[in-house]
Scaffold this motif. Structure first.
Motif, PDB file in Angstrom:
ATOM      1  N   THR A  14       0.855  -1.051  -0.045  1.00  0.00           N
ATOM      2  CA  THR A  14       0.072  -0.062  -0.020  1.00  0.00           C
ATOM      3  C   THR A  14       0.693   1.278  -0.063  1.00  0.00           C
ATOM      4  N   LEU A  15       1.985   1.188   0.884  1.00  0.00           N
ATOM      5  CA  LEU A  15       2.785   2.351   0.724  1.00  0.00           C
ATOM      6  C   LEU A  15       3.442   2.704  -0.769  1.00  0.00           C
ATOM      7  N   ASP A  16       4.050   1.510  -1.163  1.00  0.00           N
ATOM      8  CA  ASP A  16       4.268   1.654  -2.613  1.00  0.00           C
ATOM      9  C   ASP A  16       3.190   2.069  -3.811  1.00  0.00           C
ATOM     10  N   ALA A  17       2.173   1.716  -3.420  1.00  0.00           N
ATOM     11  CA  ALA A  17       1.150   2.053  -4.273  1.00  0.00           C
ATOM     12  C   ALA A  17       0.685   3.596  -3.974  1.00  0.00           C
ATOM     13  N   MET A  18       0.916   4.054  -2.868  1.00  0.00           N
ATOM     14  CA  MET A  18       0.700   5.453  -2.756  1.00  0.00           C
ATOM     15  C   MET A  18       1.982   6.547  -2.961  1.00  0.00           C
ATOM     16  N   HIS A  19       3.011   5.862  -3.662  1.00  0.00           N
ATOM     17  CA  HIS A  19       4.129   6.286  -3.960  1.00  0.00           C
ATOM     18  C   HIS A  19       4.926   7.239  -2.796  1.00  0.00           C
ATOM     19  N   ILE A  20       4.826   6.636  -1.821  1.00  0.00           N
ATOM     20  CA  ILE A  20       5.618   7.162  -0.823  1.00  0.00           C
ATOM     21  C   ILE A  20       7.141   6.524  -0.552  1.00  0.00           C
ATOM     22  N   PRO A  21       8.091   7.459  -0.656  1.00  0.00           N
ATOM     23  CA  PRO A  21       9.438   6.810  -0.540  1.00  0.00           C
ATOM     24  C   PRO A  21       9.744   6.008   0.864  1.00  0.00           C
ATOM     25  N   ARG A  22      10.485   5.158   0.672  1.00  0.00           N
ATOM     26  CA  ARG A  22      10.655   4.228   1.963  1.00  0.00           C
ATOM     27  C   ARG A  22      11.568   5.013   2.739  1.00  0.00           C
ATOM     28  N   SER A  23      12.236   6.004   2.349  1.00  0.00           N
ATOM     29  CA  SER A  23      13.096   7.032   3.232  1.00  0.00           C
ATOM     30  C   SER A  23      12.298   7.991   4.295  1.00  0.00           C
ATOM     31  N   GLU A  24      10.941   7.962   4.011  1.00  0.00           N
ATOM     32  CA  GLU A  24       9.723   8.629   4.918  1.00  0.00           C
ATOM     33  C   GLU A  24       9.783   7.732   6.172  1.00  0.00           C
ATOM     34  N   LEU A  25      10.229   6.746   6.244  1.00  0.00           N
ATOM     35  CA  LEU A  25       9.784   5.726   7.357  1.00  0.00           C
ATOM     36  C   LEU A  25      10.823   6.041   8.199  1.00  0.00           C
ATOM     37  N   ARG A  26      10.356   5.817   9.761  1.00  0.00           N
ATOM     38  CA  ARG A  26      11.098   5.875  10.858  1.00  0.00           C
ATOM     39  C   ARG A  26      11.477   4.536  11.317  1.00  0.00           C
ATOM     40  N   LEU A  27      12.628   4.103  11.609  1.00  0.00           N
ATOM     41  CA  LEU A  27      13.051   2.712  12.498  1.00  0.00           C
ATOM     42  C   LEU A  27      12.662   2.858  13.731  1.00  0.00           C
ATOM     43  N   VAL A  28      11.943   1.624  14.154  1.00  0.00           N
ATOM     44  CA  VAL A  28      11.350   1.418  15.514  1.00  0.00           C
ATOM     45  C   VAL A  28      11.904   0.057  15.614  1.00  0.00           C
ATOM     46  N   GLY A  29      12.614  -0.028  16.821  1.00  0.00           N
ATOM     47  CA  GLY A  29      13.132  -1.291  17.459  1.00  0.00           C
ATOM     48  C   GLY A  29      12.417  -2.290  17.941  1.00  0.00           C
ATOM     49  N   SER A  30      11.064  -2.087  18.268  1.00  0.00           N
ATOM     50  CA  SER A  30      10.312  -2.837  19.060  1.00  0.00           C
ATOM     51  C   SER A  30       9.401  -3.801  18.158  1.00  0.00           C
ATOM     52  N   PRO A  31       9.539  -5.381  18.267  1.00  0.00           N
ATOM     53  CA  PRO A  31       8.867  -6.031  17.429  1.00  0.00           C
ATOM     54  C   PRO A  31       7.252  -6.413  17.967  1.00  0.00           C
ATOM     55  N   PHE A  32       6.620  -7.002  16.929  1.00  0.00           N
ATOM     56  CA  PHE A  32       5.183  -7.040  17.639  1.00  0.00           C
ATOM     57  C   PHE A  32       4.929  -8.595  16.942  1.00  0.00           C
ATOM     58  N   HIS A  33       3.734  -9.009  17.760  1.00  0.00           N
ATOM     59  CA  HIS A  33       3.528 -10.567  17.602  1.00  0.00           C
ATOM     60  C   HIS A  33       1.897 -10.659  17.279  1.00  0.00           C
ATOM     61  N   ARG A  34       1.600 -11.828  16.797  1.00  0.00           N
ATOM     62  CA  ARG A  34       0.554 -12.275  16.761  1.00  0.00           C
ATOM     63  C   ARG A  34      -0.374 -11.733  15.400  1.00  0.00           C
ATOM     64  N   VAL A  35       0.331 -11.241  14.332  1.00  0.00           N
ATOM     65  CA  VAL A  35      -0.457 -10.926  13.096  1.00  0.00           C
ATOM     66  C   VAL A  35      -1.156 -11.923  12.744  1.00  0.00           C
ATOM     67  N   PHE A  36      -0.106 -13.312  12.673  1.00  0.00           N
ATOM     68  CA  PHE A  36      -0.672 -14.694  12.178  1.00  0.00           C
ATOM     69  C   PHE A  36      -0.466 -15.581  13.315  1.00  0.00           C
ATOM     70  N   PRO A  37      -1.443 -16.278  13.834  1.00  0.00           N
ATOM     71  CA  PRO A  37      -1.027 -17.323  14.785  1.00  0.00           C
ATOM     72  C   PRO A  37       0.054 -18.205  14.701  1.00  0.00           C
ATOM     73  N   GLY A  38       1.172 -18.115  15.397  1.00  0.00           N
ATOM     74  CA  GLY A  38       2.479 -18.938  15.534  1.00  0.00           C
ATOM     75  C   GLY A  38       3.429 -18.161  14.515  1.00  0.00           C
ATOM     76  N   ALA A  39       3.046 -17.098  13.816  1.00  0.00           N
ATOM     77  CA  ALA A  39       4.097 -16.304  13.293  1.00  0.00           C
ATOM     78  C   ALA A  39       5.018 -15.680  13.922  1.00  0.00           C
TER      79      ALA A  39
END
Length: 188
Positions: A14-39
């Motif tokens: 979606t970010l690519d479809a919006m033509h937003i460059p990846r340089s606009e992203l901020r790096l965050v060091g925290s992970p997250f879980h449970r988007v898919f069970p077991g992933a």
């Protein structure tokens, strides 16, 4: 809409479809879980985007922080509790509507049941594929667990029916579908 999500999620496609460059992203060091069970957890990058609901006569806009994830999804974005809190919006999952106050009237965002069903079906197929691809190699490497012998009379795994139970039907159309429940509670 996902009232169970504590994040607003935006997929990298979606970010690519919006033509937003990846340089606009901020790096965050925290992970997250449970988007898919077991992933496994994925490292996130964040972006702040202006989000608007409504039309020219009646609209609301707020800046929302999205966690950008680099794996495929069946949605463009997932709006979670942070979105609802910022817009003071009320989701109704039964009717697939999101309502919030606008400057002139109530703003209602709706979806079709057929579209929601298609997205849920795609998400299920995608989740199954991701889980199978991550779990299959682990299952091949792990030894087969020993199966307990429940037929032994002294086995701790054996099922022992209590005498103080009664059968209760769970399906009015099929009298053979029954469960057993205990008739007496133990005193503490």
């Amino acid at each position: 809409m996902d009232g169970g999500s504590s994040l607003n999620i935006l997929y990298v496609d979606t970010l690519d479809a919006m033509h937003i460059p990846r340089s606009e992203l901020r790096l965050v060091g925290s992970p997250f879980h449970r988007v898919f069970p077991g992933a496994w957890a994925y490292l996130l990058r964040q972006i702040d985007l202006l989000v608007m609901f409504g039309n020219r006569a009646n609209f609301r806009s707020e800046v929302l922080t999205f966690e950008v994830v680099d794996f495929p999804g069946s949605y463009h974005a997932i709006l979670g509790r942070p979105c609802y809190a910022k817009f003071m919006a009320i989701p109704n999952y039964t009717n697939l509507r999101l309502k919030m106050l606008g400057p002139n009237d109530v703003i209602t965002v709706s979806s079709a049941f057929s579209h929601a069903f298609m997205c849920n079906h795609e998400h299920f197929k995608l989740a199954t594929m991701v889980i199978n691809s991550s779990e299959l190699p682990r299952l091949r490497e792990s030894p087969t667990p020993a199966t307990p012998d429940c037929n032994k009379p002294n086995s701790s795994m054996a099922f022992h029916q209590l005498k103080e139970t009664k059968a209760v039907g769970i399906d009015p159309t099929d009298p053979t579908k029954m469960v057993r429940i205990r008739t007496r509670l133990l005193a503490k």
